[in-house]
Design a protein around this motif. Sequence first.
Motif, PDB file in Angstrom:
ATOM      1  N   GLU A  40     -20.275  60.214  -0.259  1.00  0.00           N
ATOM      2  CA  GLU A  40     -19.602  60.790   0.974  1.00  0.00           C
ATOM      3  C   GLU A  40     -20.163  60.121   2.084  1.00  0.00           C
ATOM      4  O   GLU A  40     -19.236  59.719   3.154  1.00  0.00           O
ATOM      5  CB  GLU A  40     -20.103  62.195   1.036  1.00  0.00           C
ATOM      6  CG  GLU A  40     -19.565  63.125   0.185  1.00  0.00           C
ATOM      7  CD  GLU A  40     -19.878  64.587   0.234  1.00  0.00           C
ATOM      8  OE1 GLU A  40     -20.589  64.877   1.029  1.00  0.00           O
ATOM      9  OE2 GLU A  40     -19.333  65.160  -0.528  1.00  0.00           O
TER      10      GLU A  40
ATOM     11  N   GLY B 114     -18.291  56.764   2.343  1.00  0.00           N
ATOM     12  CA  GLY B 114     -16.950  57.037   2.528  1.00  0.00           C
ATOM     13  C   GLY B 114     -16.745  57.152   4.068  1.00  0.00           C
ATOM     14  O   GLY B 114     -15.826  56.807   4.623  1.00  0.00           O
ATOM     15  N   SER B 115     -17.764  57.772   4.736  1.00  0.00           N
ATOM     16  CA  SER B 115     -17.459  57.948   6.088  1.00  0.00           C
ATOM     17  C   SER B 115     -17.868  56.823   6.641  1.00  0.00           C
ATOM     18  O   SER B 115     -17.225  56.366   7.994  1.00  0.00           O
ATOM     19  CB  SER B 115     -18.304  59.255   6.572  1.00  0.00           C
ATOM     20  OG  SER B 115     -19.764  58.954   6.486  1.00  0.00           O
TER      21      SER B 115
ATOM     22  N   LEU C 181     -16.900  53.722   5.709  1.00  0.00           N
ATOM     23  CA  LEU C 181     -15.777  52.859   5.434  1.00  0.00           C
ATOM     24  C   LEU C 181     -14.541  53.514   6.236  1.00  0.00           C
ATOM     25  O   LEU C 181     -13.926  52.573   7.094  1.00  0.00           O
ATOM     26  CB  LEU C 181     -15.302  52.833   4.036  1.00  0.00           C
ATOM     27  CG  LEU C 181     -16.396  52.150   3.013  1.00  0.00           C
ATOM     28  CD1 LEU C 181     -15.979  52.331   1.691  1.00  0.00           C
ATOM     29  CD2 LEU C 181     -16.613  50.644   3.187  1.00  0.00           C
ATOM     30  N   ASP C 182     -14.354  54.709   6.363  1.00  0.00           N
ATOM     31  CA  ASP C 182     -13.473  55.382   7.260  1.00  0.00           C
ATOM     32  C   ASP C 182     -13.796  55.023   8.577  1.00  0.00           C
ATOM     33  O   ASP C 182     -12.783  54.526   9.484  1.00  0.00           O
ATOM     34  CB  ASP C 182     -13.658  56.865   7.260  1.00  0.00           C
ATOM     35  CG  ASP C 182     -12.866  57.502   6.105  1.00  0.00           C
ATOM     36  OD1 ASP C 182     -12.123  56.306   5.086  1.00  0.00           O
ATOM     37  OD2 ASP C 182     -13.138  58.671   5.909  1.00  0.00           O
ATOM     38  N   ALA C 183     -15.126  54.978   9.116  1.00  0.00           N
ATOM     39  CA  ALA C 183     -15.333  54.713  10.531  1.00  0.00           C
ATOM     40  C   ALA C 183     -14.991  53.107  10.701  1.00  0.00           C
ATOM     41  O   ALA C 183     -14.487  52.597  11.820  1.00  0.00           O
ATOM     42  CB  ALA C 183     -16.912  54.809  10.802  1.00  0.00           C
TER      43      ALA C 183
ATOM     44  N   ALA D  52     -12.792  51.124   9.236  1.00  0.00           N
ATOM     45  CA  ALA D  52     -11.438  51.002   9.135  1.00  0.00           C
ATOM     46  C   ALA D  52     -10.621  50.597  10.280  1.00  0.00           C
ATOM     47  O   ALA D  52      -9.818  49.845  10.455  1.00  0.00           O
ATOM     48  CB  ALA D  52     -10.639  52.024   8.339  1.00  0.00           C
ATOM     49  N   ASP D  53     -11.273  51.032  11.590  1.00  0.00           N
ATOM     50  CA  ASP D  53     -10.606  50.833  12.918  1.00  0.00           C
ATOM     51  C   ASP D  53     -11.360  49.704  13.474  1.00  0.00           C
ATOM     52  O   ASP D  53     -12.518  49.410  13.598  1.00  0.00           O
ATOM     53  CB  ASP D  53     -10.776  52.020  13.717  1.00  0.00           C
ATOM     54  CG  ASP D  53     -10.154  51.986  15.155  1.00  0.00           C
ATOM     55  OD1 ASP D  53     -10.618  51.181  15.752  1.00  0.00           O
ATOM     56  OD2 ASP D  53      -9.153  52.640  14.975  1.00  0.00           O
TER      57      ASP D  53
ATOM     58  N   VAL E  27     -17.162  59.088  16.412  1.00  0.00           N
ATOM     59  CA  VAL E  27     -17.159  58.743  14.977  1.00  0.00           C
ATOM     60  C   VAL E  27     -18.142  57.993  14.342  1.00  0.00           C
ATOM     61  O   VAL E  27     -18.339  58.262  13.234  1.00  0.00           O
ATOM     62  CB  VAL E  27     -15.317  58.060  14.865  1.00  0.00           C
ATOM     63  CG1 VAL E  27     -15.542  57.626  13.352  1.00  0.00           C
ATOM     64  CG2 VAL E  27     -14.381  58.927  15.407  1.00  0.00           C
TER      65      VAL E  27
ATOM     66  N   ALA F  23     -20.858  58.910  11.630  1.00  0.00           N
ATOM     67  CA  ALA F  23     -21.029  58.142  10.198  1.00  0.00           C
ATOM     68  C   ALA F  23     -22.272  57.440  10.185  1.00  0.00           C
ATOM     69  O   ALA F  23     -22.860  56.833   9.033  1.00  0.00           O
ATOM     70  CB  ALA F  23     -20.035  57.100  10.274  1.00  0.00           C
TER      71      ALA F  23
ATOM     72  N   THR G 112     -24.549  51.065   2.702  1.00  0.00           N
ATOM     73  CA  THR G 112     -23.238  50.664   2.332  1.00  0.00           C
ATOM     74  C   THR G 112     -23.105  49.506   1.806  1.00  0.00           C
ATOM     75  O   THR G 112     -22.363  49.303   0.810  1.00  0.00           O
ATOM     76  CB  THR G 112     -22.302  50.957   3.509  1.00  0.00           C
ATOM     77  OG1 THR G 112     -22.549  52.287   3.924  1.00  0.00           O
ATOM     78  CG2 THR G 112     -20.921  50.894   3.235  1.00  0.00           C
TER      79      THR G 112
END
Length: 118
Positions: A11, A14-15, A17-19, A21-22, A60, A64, A88
Amino acid sequence: MTTEERRGAVEEVGSVLDALADPTRRKLLDLLAAQGEATATTLAERLPVSRQAIVKHLAVLDAAGLVSGSRVGREVRYAVRPTTLDATAQWMASVAAEWDRRLAAIKRIAEAAELEQG
């Protein structure tokens, strides 16, 4: 590592990688890494984004675990927290190593089959 710890680590990755992504958030991390620490106002001066948008992006990144904010008087100064990013990167390296092992095994099987046929 227990199943619960493993789930938590997944998890967390994941957070992150989501952060990441931008592109604006990646640029914020770059700026903070170069400057050491900065306020949302200072960061907004360096990017074509409003201060309010910068604050949302920083939230964000903070959620993360990639940055932290500390209040100094009326300002909040943000700095990079490398520990989460390091974790990560280690996860990504272990995934890459597993794929390398799998590909090496496939190569050995294919080479052995080729020798049997040839």
